[in-house]
Enzyme design. Structure first.
Site, PDB file in Angstrom:
ATOM      1  N   TYR A 153      -1.345  -5.147   2.834  1.00  0.00           N
ATOM      2  CA  TYR A 153      -1.900  -4.500   1.632  1.00  0.00           C
ATOM      3  C   TYR A 153      -1.031  -4.808   0.408  1.00  0.00           C
ATOM      4  CZ  TYR A 153      -3.817  -0.604  -1.178  1.00  0.00           C
ATOM      5  OH  TYR A 153      -4.404   0.168  -2.156  1.00  0.00           O
ATOM      6  N   THR A 218       8.557  12.035  -3.291  1.00  0.00           N
ATOM      7  CA  THR A 218       7.658  12.467  -4.371  1.00  0.00           C
ATOM      8  C   THR A 218       6.457  11.541  -4.509  1.00  0.00           C
ATOM      9  OG1 THR A 218       8.702  11.148  -6.113  1.00  0.00           O
ATOM     10  CG2 THR A 218       9.626  13.354  -5.707  1.00  0.00           C
TER      11      THR A 218
END
Ligand SMILES: NC(=O)c1ccc[n+]([C@@H]2O[C@H](COP(=O)([O-])OP(=O)(O)OC[C@H]3O[C@@H](n4cnc5c(N)ncnc54)[C@H](O)[C@@H]3O)[C@@H](O)[C@H]2O)c1
Length: 343
Positions: A153, A218
């Site tokens: 990807y 995060t």
């Protein structure tokens, strides 16, 4: 809506039956454009565009972009959103993912050249890999493992970007590249391994929330309508920026903070369980969107708290409407199972 004297534009959206693509189909139809949605349904579904099937300006074509159907009618704009987007889906058949990014993007660029259509490539924040610069600006070249399980990807999307800019430098196609950061909203698959759908479906089902790793990593989450507005602005901007543009919400949340927000929507959630972090999972992600603000006058409007509520409401309605929806396997998951048997 389009004014009467504007010519109706014909917009081809590859990957239009997917999560983001189906919202983009809605937005172009609402603007008065004609939409040709091209999809192989490997991770998307006709269900996402079912309400559009009787729309006079909507055409659905089943085709794999690696071996694209011919289109004779004039096209004004081509979006390439066709590619599995979540790790379990794009890793299910990594060769298919890589060839979708490279051969598929090449085919669509050639189509754009033939039709002199503007082109937009849906690239990804994954081109930054596990970034060592924070927040990520477009001139950061990234930290990607080019042989790992995510490479089909990450590297596929990087190759697709390279193809786009080769076509731009040769003045063959007006190609634009959006680097999309995590996007969420209605029509995400409940079982495709994306963090927001995972946690919401667990909360709705009364299961504990699964956090991979410490939960201190995060992410920045963009609501789908904001992303669609950014994609359309980038497609339309004149002149072509000729460089990639980050599209995402710069608000940054730890996964633990996200879990707390979801627990507050579903107070009976029975806590959190921790699982090991998958290989090459990035620690920090936050877009620097100054380029998008300057060039497109674009910034996200929907805060995470509101977007989560809207998405949760959609999942609650959809999961209760259709029991089999929750367990629906995508073609990508079927392929993974078939490949495992062959091995
Ligand atoms: N959603 C996000 O957070 C996010 C983030 C970064 C980038 N993107 C990019 O945006 C695009 C759309 O993502 P999404 O979240 O809607 O994913 P999705 O899986 O819901 O949609 C992708 C669509 O492309 C179709 N497709 C895949 N391979 C194809 C092929 N070879 N030929 C024809 N159709 C094919 C699928 O069937 C599906 O309908 C993808 O290119 C993805 O890489 C999405």
């Amino acid at each position: 809506m389009q004014s009467r004297n504007e010519k109706t534009q014909t917009v081809l959206i590859a990957g239009g039956a997917g999560f983001v693509g189906s919202h983009l189909c809605d937005a172009h139809l609402a603007r008065g454009d004609k939409v040709i949605c091209v999809d192989s349904y490997i991770t998307g579904s006709q269900n996402n565009v079912r309400p559009l099937l009787n729309h006079p300006n909507f055409l659905l074509v089943e085709s794999d972009i690696r071996d694209l159907t011919k289109f004779d009618e004039p096209l004004d704009k081509i979006y390439n959103l066709a590619c599995a987007a979540s790790p379990p889906q794009y890793q299910a058949d990594p060769v298919h993912t890589m060839m979708t990014c490279v051969a598929g993007t090449g085919n669509l660029l050639q189509l754009a050249e033939r039709h002199q259509a503007n082109f937009l490539q849906a690239s990804t924040s994954e081109v930054y890999g596990d970034p060592v610069e924070h927040p990520q600006r477009e001139d950061y070249r990234g930290n990607v493992n080019c042989t790992g399980p995510r490479a089909c990807y990450d590297e596929g999307k990087r190759a697709a970007e390279a193809l786009c800019f080769d076509m731009v430098r040769a003045a063959r196609v007006s190609a634009r590249v959006a680097r999309i950061f995590n996007t969420y909203g209605p029509r995400m698959l409940p079982n495709d391994g994306r963090i927001i759908s995972n946690l919401l479906v667990q909360a709705i089902s009364g299961d504990p929330l699964t956090i991979y790793g410490s939960g201190e990593q995060t992410r920045s989450f963009c609501f789908v309508s904001d992303l669609v507005a950014g994609l359309m602005a980038l497609m339309d901007v004149d002149p072509n920026p000729g460089m990639p543009v980050n599209l995402g919400n710069p608000g940054e949340f730890t996964i633990k903070e996200l879990a707390v927000m979801i627990e507050s929507l579903f107070p009976t959630t029975p806590g959190v369980v921790y699982r090991p972090l998958p290989q090459d999972d990035p620690q920090r992600r936050r877009p620097d969107i100054s380029r998008a603000q300057e060039l497109l006058n674009w910034r996200p409007q929907i805060p995470l708290s509101e977007g989560l509520q809207r998405t949760a409401a959609w999942f609650e309605a959809t999961l209760s409407d259709s029991k089999e929806f929750g367990s629906r396997r995508t073609k990508a998951q079927d392929r993974a199972a078939a490949l495992a048997v062959e091995r």
